[in-house]
Design an enzyme around this catalytic site. Structure first.
Site, PDB file in Angstrom:
ATOM      1  N   HIS A  67      -3.816  -9.843   2.275  1.00 31.01           N
ATOM      2  CA  HIS A  67      -5.240 -10.155   2.399  1.00 31.01           C
ATOM      3  C   HIS A  67      -5.410 -11.414   3.233  1.00 31.01           C
ATOM      4  O   HIS A  67      -4.657 -12.375   3.073  1.00 31.01           O
ATOM      5  CB  HIS A  67      -5.859 -10.394   1.014  1.00 31.01           C
ATOM      6  CG  HIS A  67      -5.896  -9.168   0.173  1.00 31.01           C
ATOM      7  ND1 HIS A  67      -6.081  -9.203  -1.196  1.00 31.01           N
ATOM      8  CD2 HIS A  67      -5.744  -7.851   0.491  1.00 31.01           C
ATOM      9  CE1 HIS A  67      -6.058  -7.978  -1.673  1.00 31.01           C
ATOM     10  NE2 HIS A  67      -5.849  -7.152  -0.675  1.00 31.01           N
ATOM     11  N   TYR A  73      -3.890 -16.605  11.537  1.00 27.98           N
ATOM     12  CA  TYR A  73      -3.392 -16.703  10.175  1.00 27.98           C
ATOM     13  C   TYR A  73      -1.875 -16.645  10.184  1.00 27.98           C
ATOM     14  O   TYR A  73      -1.270 -15.761  10.797  1.00 27.98           O
ATOM     15  CB  TYR A  73      -3.968 -15.563   9.324  1.00 27.98           C
ATOM     16  CG  TYR A  73      -3.696 -15.735   7.857  1.00 27.98           C
ATOM     17  CD1 TYR A  73      -3.964 -16.936   7.202  1.00 27.98           C
ATOM     18  CD2 TYR A  73      -3.165 -14.687   7.122  1.00 27.98           C
ATOM     19  CE1 TYR A  73      -3.718 -17.086   5.858  1.00 27.98           C
ATOM     20  CE2 TYR A  73      -2.912 -14.818   5.768  1.00 27.98           C
ATOM     21  CZ  TYR A  73      -3.189 -16.027   5.142  1.00 27.98           C
ATOM     22  OH  TYR A  73      -2.946 -16.171   3.811  1.00 27.98           O
ATOM     23  N   LYS A  99      -2.525  -1.847   7.442  1.00 29.87           N
ATOM     24  CA  LYS A  99      -3.951  -1.548   7.475  1.00 29.87           C
ATOM     25  C   LYS A  99      -4.664  -2.643   8.259  1.00 29.87           C
ATOM     26  O   LYS A  99      -4.387  -3.821   8.115  1.00 29.87           O
ATOM     27  CB  LYS A  99      -4.503  -1.485   6.050  1.00 29.87           C
ATOM     28  CG  LYS A  99      -5.993  -1.210   5.976  1.00 29.87           C
ATOM     29  CD  LYS A  99      -6.455  -1.197   4.533  1.00 29.87           C
ATOM     30  CE  LYS A  99      -7.961  -0.973   4.446  1.00 29.87           C
ATOM     31  NZ  LYS A  99      -8.437  -0.957   3.029  1.00 29.87           N
ATOM     32  N   ARG A 120      -1.539  -2.451  -6.770  1.00 28.97           N
ATOM     33  CA  ARG A 120      -2.000  -3.665  -6.101  1.00 28.97           C
ATOM     34  C   ARG A 120      -3.003  -4.411  -6.981  1.00 28.97           C
ATOM     35  O   ARG A 120      -2.952  -5.634  -7.123  1.00 28.97           O
ATOM     36  CB  ARG A 120      -2.633  -3.303  -4.746  1.00 28.97           C
ATOM     37  CG  ARG A 120      -1.602  -2.776  -3.757  1.00 28.97           C
ATOM     38  CD  ARG A 120      -2.213  -2.256  -2.475  1.00 28.97           C
ATOM     39  NE  ARG A 120      -2.979  -3.241  -1.738  1.00 28.97           N
ATOM     40  CZ  ARG A 120      -2.461  -4.196  -0.973  1.00 28.97           C
ATOM     41  NH1 ARG A 120      -1.135  -4.309  -0.859  1.00 28.97           N
ATOM     42  NH2 ARG A 120      -3.228  -5.031  -0.307  1.00 28.97           N
ATOM     43  N   ARG A 174       0.850  -1.188   0.000  1.00 27.53           N
ATOM     44  CA  ARG A 174       0.000   0.000   0.000  1.00 27.53           C
ATOM     45  C   ARG A 174       0.888   1.242   0.000  1.00 27.53           C
ATOM     46  O   ARG A 174       1.966   1.248   0.608  1.00 27.53           O
ATOM     47  CB  ARG A 174      -0.925   0.005   1.214  1.00 27.53           C
ATOM     48  CG  ARG A 174      -1.937  -1.145   1.211  1.00 27.53           C
ATOM     49  CD  ARG A 174      -2.811  -1.120   2.438  1.00 27.53           C
ATOM     50  NE  ARG A 174      -3.811  -2.190   2.410  1.00 27.53           N
ATOM     51  CZ  ARG A 174      -3.604  -3.410   2.889  1.00 27.53           C
ATOM     52  NH1 ARG A 174      -2.435  -3.708   3.467  1.00 27.53           N
ATOM     53  NH2 ARG A 174      -4.550  -4.321   2.815  1.00 27.53           N
ATOM     54  N   HIS A 196      -2.285   3.397  -5.585  1.00 22.72           N
ATOM     55  CA  HIS A 196      -2.883   2.174  -5.049  1.00 22.72           C
ATOM     56  C   HIS A 196      -3.187   1.157  -6.157  1.00 22.72           C
ATOM     57  O   HIS A 196      -3.363  -0.035  -5.891  1.00 22.72           O
ATOM     58  CB  HIS A 196      -4.178   2.514  -4.296  1.00 22.72           C
ATOM     59  CG  HIS A 196      -4.679   1.408  -3.423  1.00 22.72           C
ATOM     60  ND1 HIS A 196      -4.224   1.214  -2.133  1.00 22.72           N
ATOM     61  CD2 HIS A 196      -5.595   0.427  -3.654  1.00 22.72           C
ATOM     62  CE1 HIS A 196      -4.837   0.165  -1.604  1.00 22.72           C
ATOM     63  NE2 HIS A 196      -5.668  -0.331  -2.507  1.00 22.72           N
TER      64      HIS A 196
END
Length: 452
Positions: free
Chosen positions: A373, A383, A271, A344, A241, A341
């Site tokens: 993500h 995760y 983020k 991405r 980002r 951006h």
């Protein structure tokens, strides 16, 4: 009175002679066989002769028409020879009043009302998109279809809003030309109605590889700080980002002198919600490819003495402006078509299509992981953000190889113009160097530079 047959039958003689027609028009036959149309007339008490061209390029009927036109001017009190010279001068001057010449005069006249950067952007857009196509054409001869063809070229690369802005600037040049008596109409005036409408919704992004590379080359060739150009390149290579890139610190990079260099972006800079930012293993890991490492080596001599990789131009302790890369893309003509951006989306689209072609369906979740993500059904804390690192490094290499094809080496970007001022604004590049990155415990870095 002459006839076509008499004109054709006229033969040369040792001396020039005349064959007369009505109203003082005559054919002068020269010893070499030339047949020249001439017309005698009186003006202001003086006898004059006017040339109408040579036969057969000018036939008898054409010569009589030229005589009648000149006679009409004479009856109105004008000297037809002088009028012809004035027309020639006017046409020559009109030919000299090219669109580029008038546009530069308009810009010089109007630039005092704009900020310096904006004024430079305006003339730059004309130099890039307009002058190569119609700059050398007389402004009075330009038509709506010619101007529209220029705008269609801009639209073809997806820069819809740029096309609209350029139309406005072309129109302003014509209005200036009309006021100066150089042009009589504005062929760009009505073209706004036939240009493509602006797209709305998602942030614009170029998601085809060839146009993406073209966009990067175009932007890097535009004037900018070397740090901004290098930031653009690293952003494209890593697909992080923009805010994560702007805040990059030298001590976030690991093993830059080793075999598996890595960029560890702390969880608190990523983020996400509070849980993500407080997560123990929430750092985002970005494999550093040789192409990305070359960017870091190029920027190290510029910013390596401070904590930030891409600091502000005015305040070394602050990140570069959030608009710096975006403004560079806008100046390059991609306003409304690609934003920082958007790299991405480009990475996701191109790499997922690549994985499908290669039969690597499993790579889809790896690509999502590279974009930070979290797959559906997973929770942040459960995760594994370090998973698939060998494959992530391979995919990063595949992306960097595809993206960098045809792009200049990062070190070359240091020598491009920093401002729209021509060659004098270029900086001299130091001889090639090998850089050994050294990061002490404190948050300030130093480097050892070893000349080849």
């Amino acid at each position: 009175m002459l006839s076509d047959a008499k004109v054709r039958a006229a033969k040369p003689r040792p001396k020039s002679y005349k064959l007369t027609d009505t109203n003082r028009l005559f054919l002068l036959v020269t010893p070499s066989g030339g047949k020249l149309w001439r017309w005698n007339y009186s003006y202001d008490g003086k006898q004059k002769t006017m040339a109408f061209g040579a036969w057969p390029q000018v036939g008898l009927a054409d010569a009589r028409a030229k005589r009648d036109e000149a006679s009409g001017h004479l009856m109105e009190g004008d000297d037809p020879t002088i009028l012809r010279k004035l027309k020639v001068v006017a046409k020559l001057e009109a030919g000299r009043q090219t669109f580029e010449r008038v546009a530069r005069a308009w810009h010089e006249n109007a630039k005092a009302q704009w900020a310096i950067v904006h004024a430079a952007d305006i003339i730059r857009s004309l130099e890039r998109d307009v002058f190569p196509a119609i700059g050398d054409m007389p402004i009075a001869q330009l038509t709506p279809p010619l101007v529209l063809s220029v705008l269609r070229e801009i639209e073809a690369r997806g820069a819809i809003e740029t096309a609209k802005r350029v139309r406005q600037r072309i129109s302003a040049v014509f209005i200036y030309g009309i006021a100066e008596g150089i042009a009589t109409s504005d062929p760009a005036e009505k073209l706004g109605a036939v240009l493509k409408p602006l797209r709305k919704g998602r942030q614009p992004a170029i998601t085809d590889l060839v146009p993406l590379r073209r966009m990067i080359r175009t932007a890097e060739e535009d004037y900018a700080r070397p740090v901004t150009r290098l930031a653009l390149r690293l952003l494209a290579l890593t697909a992080v980002r923009p805010s994560e890139l702007r805040g990059a610190q030298w001590d976030e990079f690991e093993d830059l002198n080793g075999s598996e260099p890595l960029w560890r972006i702390p969880a608190w800079r990523m983020k996400g919600d509070a849980d993500r930012k407080d997560e123990l293993h929430g750092d985002h890991l970005v494999p550093i490819t040789p192409q990305a490492l070359a960017v870091l080596r190029a920027v190290w001599p510029l910013t390596g003495e401070g904590p930030l990789v891409f600091p502000s131009n005015r305040h070394a302790h602050r990140p570069m402006s959030e608009n710096a890369i975006g403004y560079l893309l806008n100046r390059a003509g991609y306003h409304g078509h690609h934003v920082p951006h958007g790299f991405r989306a480009a990475f996701s689209t191109i790499m997922n299509e690549w994985a499908e072609r290669e039969g690597k369906e499993h790579d889809r979740k790896v690509i999502d992981l590279m974009l930070a993500h979290v797959p559906t059904g997973k929770v942040e804390g459960a995760y594994n953000r370090a998973a698939y690192m060998p494959r992530r490094r391979e995919l990063a290499m595949a992306w960097a190889d595809m993206l960098s094809d045809g792009l200049s080496a990062p070190s070359v970007l240091l020598d491009l113009p920093a401002k729209a001022m021509g060659p004098q604004s270029r900086r001299r590049v130091l001889p090639p160097v090998d850089i050994e990155f050294r990061f002490p415990t404190r948050r300030r870095s130093s480097a050892k530079i070893i000349a080849r």
